[in-house]
Design a protein around this motif. Structure first.
Motif, PDB file in Angstrom:
ATOM      1  N   ARG A   1      20.687  78.820 -15.158  1.00  0.00           N
ATOM      2  CA  ARG A   1      19.934  79.273 -14.200  1.00  0.00           C
ATOM      3  C   ARG A   1      19.473  80.576 -14.816  1.00  0.00           C
ATOM      4  N   ILE A   2      20.455  81.273 -15.205  1.00  0.00           N
ATOM      5  CA  ILE A   2      20.226  82.703 -15.710  1.00  0.00           C
ATOM      6  C   ILE A   2      19.397  82.396 -16.892  1.00  0.00           C
ATOM      7  N   ARG A   3      19.446  81.654 -17.941  1.00  0.00           N
ATOM      8  CA  ARG A   3      18.585  81.324 -18.971  1.00  0.00           C
ATOM      9  C   ARG A   3      17.150  80.921 -18.588  1.00  0.00           C
ATOM     10  N   ARG A   4      17.018  79.997 -17.506  1.00  0.00           N
ATOM     11  CA  ARG A   4      15.574  79.679 -17.018  1.00  0.00           C
ATOM     12  C   ARG A   4      15.056  80.949 -16.405  1.00  0.00           C
ATOM     13  N   LYS A   5      15.588  81.712 -15.788  1.00  0.00           N
ATOM     14  CA  LYS A   5      15.139  83.080 -15.098  1.00  0.00           C
ATOM     15  C   LYS A   5      14.738  84.070 -16.362  1.00  0.00           C
ATOM     16  N   GLN A   6      15.553  84.190 -17.319  1.00  0.00           N
ATOM     17  CA  GLN A   6      15.068  85.106 -18.442  1.00  0.00           C
ATOM     18  C   GLN A   6      13.802  84.327 -19.057  1.00  0.00           C
ATOM     19  N   ARG A   7      13.676  83.026 -19.337  1.00  0.00           N
ATOM     20  CA  ARG A   7      12.457  82.330 -19.871  1.00  0.00           C
ATOM     21  C   ARG A   7      11.169  82.867 -18.924  1.00  0.00           C
ATOM     22  N   LEU A   8      11.560  82.751 -17.826  1.00  0.00           N
ATOM     23  CA  LEU A   8      10.207  82.913 -16.777  1.00  0.00           C
ATOM     24  C   LEU A   8       9.627  84.376 -16.989  1.00  0.00           C
ATOM     25  N   ARG A   9      10.580  85.281 -17.076  1.00  0.00           N
ATOM     26  CA  ARG A   9      10.246  86.783 -17.320  1.00  0.00           C
ATOM     27  C   ARG A   9       9.432  87.116 -18.318  1.00  0.00           C
ATOM     28  N   PRO A  10       8.273  87.706 -18.425  1.00  0.00           N
ATOM     29  CA  PRO A  10       7.908  88.411 -19.606  1.00  0.00           C
ATOM     30  C   PRO A  10       8.485  89.006 -20.717  1.00  0.00           C
ATOM     31  N   LYS A  11       8.649  88.500 -21.927  1.00  0.00           N
ATOM     32  CA  LYS A  11       9.078  89.391 -23.062  1.00  0.00           C
ATOM     33  C   LYS A  11       8.941  90.704 -22.956  1.00  0.00           C
ATOM     34  N   GLU A  12       9.641  91.792 -23.212  1.00  0.00           N
ATOM     35  CA  GLU A  12       9.310  92.949 -23.489  1.00  0.00           C
ATOM     36  C   GLU A  12       9.400  93.194 -24.961  1.00  0.00           C
ATOM     37  N   ARG A  13       8.272  93.785 -25.558  1.00  0.00           N
ATOM     38  CA  ARG A  13       8.242  94.070 -26.903  1.00  0.00           C
ATOM     39  C   ARG A  13       8.399  95.306 -27.101  1.00  0.00           C
ATOM     40  N   ASN A  14       8.712  95.799 -28.295  1.00  0.00           N
ATOM     41  CA  ASN A  14       8.533  97.186 -28.674  1.00  0.00           C
ATOM     42  C   ASN A  14       7.304  97.336 -29.481  1.00  0.00           C
ATOM     43  N   MET A  15       7.062  98.651 -29.640  1.00  0.00           N
ATOM     44  CA  MET A  15       5.693  99.173 -30.240  1.00  0.00           C
ATOM     45  C   MET A  15       5.352  98.499 -31.495  1.00  0.00           C
ATOM     46  N   GLU A  16       6.574  98.281 -32.360  1.00  0.00           N
ATOM     47  CA  GLU A  16       6.017  97.781 -33.751  1.00  0.00           C
ATOM     48  C   GLU A  16       5.613  96.319 -33.692  1.00  0.00           C
ATOM     49  N   GLU A  17       6.274  95.525 -32.571  1.00  0.00           N
ATOM     50  CA  GLU A  17       6.067  94.283 -32.365  1.00  0.00           C
ATOM     51  C   GLU A  17       4.682  94.085 -31.742  1.00  0.00           C
ATOM     52  N   GLN A  18       4.322  95.083 -30.865  1.00  0.00           N
ATOM     53  CA  GLN A  18       3.057  95.041 -30.080  1.00  0.00           C
ATOM     54  C   GLN A  18       1.922  95.232 -31.288  1.00  0.00           C
ATOM     55  N   ASN A  19       2.195  96.091 -32.149  1.00  0.00           N
ATOM     56  CA  ASN A  19       1.267  96.354 -33.194  1.00  0.00           C
ATOM     57  C   ASN A  19       1.137  95.514 -34.044  1.00  0.00           C
ATOM     58  N   LEU A  20       2.092  94.609 -34.298  1.00  0.00           N
ATOM     59  CA  LEU A  20       1.878  93.446 -35.402  1.00  0.00           C
ATOM     60  C   LEU A  20       0.868  92.352 -34.755  1.00  0.00           C
ATOM     61  N   ILE A  21       1.233  92.136 -33.334  1.00  0.00           N
ATOM     62  CA  ILE A  21       0.598  91.030 -32.617  1.00  0.00           C
ATOM     63  C   ILE A  21      -0.927  91.646 -32.654  1.00  0.00           C
ATOM     64  N   MET A  22      -1.319  92.828 -32.216  1.00  0.00           N
ATOM     65  CA  MET A  22      -2.626  93.441 -32.149  1.00  0.00           C
ATOM     66  C   MET A  22      -3.379  93.363 -33.608  1.00  0.00           C
ATOM     67  N   ARG A  23      -2.659  93.737 -34.589  1.00  0.00           N
ATOM     68  CA  ARG A  23      -3.138  93.712 -36.030  1.00  0.00           C
ATOM     69  C   ARG A  23      -3.470  92.112 -36.309  1.00  0.00           C
ATOM     70  N   ALA A  24      -2.683  90.999 -35.852  1.00  0.00           N
ATOM     71  CA  ALA A  24      -3.083  89.931 -36.166  1.00  0.00           C
ATOM     72  C   ALA A  24      -4.195  89.409 -35.522  1.00  0.00           C
ATOM     73  N   LYS A  25      -4.390  90.010 -34.119  1.00  0.00           N
ATOM     74  CA  LYS A  25      -5.736  89.569 -33.339  1.00  0.00           C
ATOM     75  C   LYS A  25      -6.830  90.106 -33.936  1.00  0.00           C
ATOM     76  N   GLU A  26      -6.794  91.436 -34.344  1.00  0.00           N
ATOM     77  CA  GLU A  26      -7.632  92.063 -34.989  1.00  0.00           C
ATOM     78  C   GLU A  26      -8.238  91.279 -36.214  1.00  0.00           C
ATOM     79  N   LEU A  27      -7.548  91.014 -36.870  1.00  0.00           N
ATOM     80  CA  LEU A  27      -7.607  90.343 -38.204  1.00  0.00           C
ATOM     81  C   LEU A  27      -8.531  88.850 -37.908  1.00  0.00           C
ATOM     82  N   LEU A  28      -7.941  88.111 -37.146  1.00  0.00           N
ATOM     83  CA  LEU A  28      -8.744  86.904 -36.594  1.00  0.00           C
ATOM     84  C   LEU A  28     -10.108  87.125 -35.894  1.00  0.00           C
TER      85      LEU A  28
END
Length: 81
Positions: free
Chosen positions: A15-42
């Motif tokens: 039950r705890i694992r299911r709740k954690q999966r449903l909650r949006p993952k919090e990403r640090n700035m470096e991870e957010q920047n990587l995702i944003m950079r990939a989106k910009e390139l695409l």
């Protein structure tokens, strides 16, 4: 008895694992920047909107069984060959 107690603990952990999966993952700035950079390139290379690029990364992530950050890193490395 012991088996019942163990079974309850396993169900509780599931039950705890299911709740954690449903909650949006919090990403640090470096991870957010990587995702944003990939989106910009695409967006630049494939004339995608931001939402199309995000959806593309999500789909690749699901298809390959990797998380969004790993998929973004792959997109960046493939485009910057």
């Amino acid at each position: 008895d012991l088996v019942d107690t163990l079974e309850m603990m396993v169900q509780s952990q599931a039950r705890i694992r299911r709740k954690q999966r449903l909650r949006p993952k919090e990403r640090n700035m470096e991870e957010q920047n990587l995702i944003m950079r990939a989106k910009e390139l695409l967006m630049e290379r494939n004339n995608m909107s931001e939402s199309e690029a995000h959806r593309y990364i999500q789909k690749c992530s699901m298809d390959s069984g990797t998380n969004l950050v790993e998929t973004a890193q792959m997109v960046i490395s493939l485009i910057h060959v």
